[in-house]
Design an enzyme around this catalytic site. Structure first.
Site, mmCIF file in Angstrom:
data_model
loop_
_atom_site.group_PDB
_atom_site.id
_atom_site.type_symbol
_atom_site.label_atom_id
_atom_site.label_comp_id
_atom_site.label_asym_id
_atom_site.label_seq_id
_atom_site.Cartn_x
_atom_site.Cartn_y
_atom_site.Cartn_z
ATOM 1 N N LYS A 54 2.480 10.291 8.467
ATOM 2 C CA LYS A 54 1.782 9.807 9.655
ATOM 3 C C LYS A 54 2.308 10.359 10.991
ATOM 4 C CE LYS A 54 -0.330 5.591 7.765
ATOM 5 N NZ LYS A 54 -1.748 5.732 7.998
ATOM 6 N N PHE A 107 0.855 -1.198 0.000
ATOM 7 C CA PHE A 107 0.000 0.000 0.000
ATOM 8 C C PHE A 107 0.883 1.237 0.000
ATOM 9 C CE2 PHE A 107 -2.521 3.461 1.671
ATOM 10 C CZ PHE A 107 -3.681 3.346 0.917
ATOM 11 N N ASP A 164 9.339 2.931 1.774
ATOM 12 C CA ASP A 164 8.135 3.630 2.224
ATOM 13 C C ASP A 164 7.963 3.347 3.718
ATOM 14 O OD1 ASP A 164 5.578 4.339 2.970
ATOM 15 O OD2 ASP A 164 4.613 3.634 1.139
#
Ligand SMILES: Cc1ncc(COP(=O)(O)O)c(C=O)c1O
Length: 392
Positions: free
Chosen positions: A244, A128, A215
């Site tokens: 985040k 993702f 990532d």
């Protein structure tokens, strides 16, 4: 709940109005133990006094100027990220997808600069990377891509944690310029690769002049018990994406680059209005200071191991529990059946958990969770699983 919002989320029937540490309070004042942290965002919990103070003070001075000018906090935060990661340069954006867009643009331009006009990026199944057109095209999920064809081209896919498959693709794809990978797959079900996986990818990238782009939007900023998950393997990526937890809830993303990758973008190649504004960077600076001040990195490494082994011990012998896995405060419990309804059942027990990929309970507790709350979490989740399995 509101007809005026686009129908993009299947929301749970609950609204939170306040929080403190690892506790969230709903409109009726009921308290919930939060093991989601806004999906790995509020690692320092809710209403953290040091973050609140930094935001309050900064908002009295300046919230935004523009990247037309120098921004002091942006430079300070870039220096801190470089100190902690070993990378060379930083570009700030506002979200994870945007950080990955920066990575994808670096890879493409790196290829274009070498005369590769159709550069390709190797990505993983079950990954993702975000919901923008380029990042959903990089994502290894048909569900995420469905309805948005044509996808952005230039992504080549292999199974996660399979070095032989990477070697084969490299051999058959001369236009490859980069590998984009999560060090632990988060949305894909908390999959931790075998030890040595990132190191082997690093070696292949060095051998074939490819950029290793990691990532760490979900794993970064302490979540796995290191500042960045690649540090478990003692390597450095060429490109690193963060978001985040970097702002503890204030939107911020960062694309870091090193060596040749750090020199790819030039004025006019990339930009964003809000990226790296004084307020978001004040949040980032306060997050780093607070994590260091409380030594949360070592704490998460130690307590994460304790929680994971507690789960393993308490769920051992239950045949329907396929696997307990994780690293630090990123924990997955996979059942042999769909278990999405556990999220609602947990709400009835004043507990916030997440289920991903349909059959995996994902726990992303805030670092500030007390030992007592950790015990409540472990027993609460084990109880939920046991009740669920006896009810069906
Ligand atoms: C590994 C990873 N990359 C990228 C993203 C996208 O981040 P954002 O939702 O901030 O765009 C996420 C979000 O869950 C993620 O976990």
């Amino acid at each position: 709940m509101s007809a005026s919002l686009m129908n993009t989320y299947a929301r749970l029937p609950i609204t939170f109005v306040e929080g403190e540490g690892a506790t969230l309070y709903d409109e009726q004042g009921r308290a919930y133990l939060d093991a989601v942290s806004g999906i790995a965002v509020c690692s320092l919990g809710h209403a953290h006094p040091e973050i609140a103070h930094a935001l309050c003070e900064q908002s009295k001075k300046l919230i935004h100027t523009s990247n037309l000018y120098h921004v002091v906090n942006q430079q300070l935060l870039a220096d801190e990220l470089i100190r902690l990661s070993g990378m060379d340069k930083v570009f700030f954006g506002n979200s994870g997808a945007e950080a990955n867009e920066g990575a994808i643009k670096i890879a493409r331009k790196y290829g274009n600069d070498q005369g590769k006009t159709n550069p390709e990026i190797l990505v993983m199944e079950n990954s993702f990377h975000g919901r923008t057109m380029a990042t959903l095209s990089a994502t290894g999920s048909q569900k995420v891509q469905e309805g948005f064809h044509p996808l952005v081209s230039g992504f080549v896919r292999v199974p996660f944690d399979d070095i032989a498959a990477v070697e084969q693709k490299i051999a058959s794809h001369p236009n490859l310029v980069a590998i984009l990978v999560e060090p632990v797959q988060g949305e894909g079900g908390v999959h931790v690769p075998k030890d040595g996986y990132l190191k082997a990818l690093r070696a292949l990238c060095d051998q074939h002049n490819l950029l290793l782009m990691i990532d760490e939007i979900q794993t970064g900023v302490g979540r796995t018990g290191k500042w960045f998950a690649f540090q478990h393997e003692d390597i450095l990526p060429d490109v690193l994406s963060l978001a985040k937890a970097l702002g503890n809830g204030v939107p911020i993303g960062a694309c870091l680059a090193r060596g040749k990758a750090a020199e790819v973008l030039a004025p006019g190649n990339h930009g964003t209005t809000f990226g790296g504004n004084p307020l978001a960077c004040a949040a980032g600076l306060a997050v780093i200071k607070t994590i260091e001040h409380h030594n949360f990195i070592d704490y998460v490494a130690k307590q994460g191991e304790i929680m994971i082994s507690d789960f393993k011990a308490r769920l051992a012998g239950i045949e329907q529990v396929k696997q307990v896995r994780g690293k630090g405060y990123m924990i997955g419990i996979q059942l042999d059946r769909p278990c999405g309804e556990l999220v609602k059942r947990a709400l009835d027990k004043n507990l916030l958990i997440n289920v991903t990929r349909g059959d995996t309970i994902r726990l992303l507790p805030p670092f500030v969770m007390s030992h007592t709350q950790q015990e409540q979490l472990v027993s609460g989740v084990c109880e939920l699983i046991n009740e669920f399995l006896t009810d069906i």
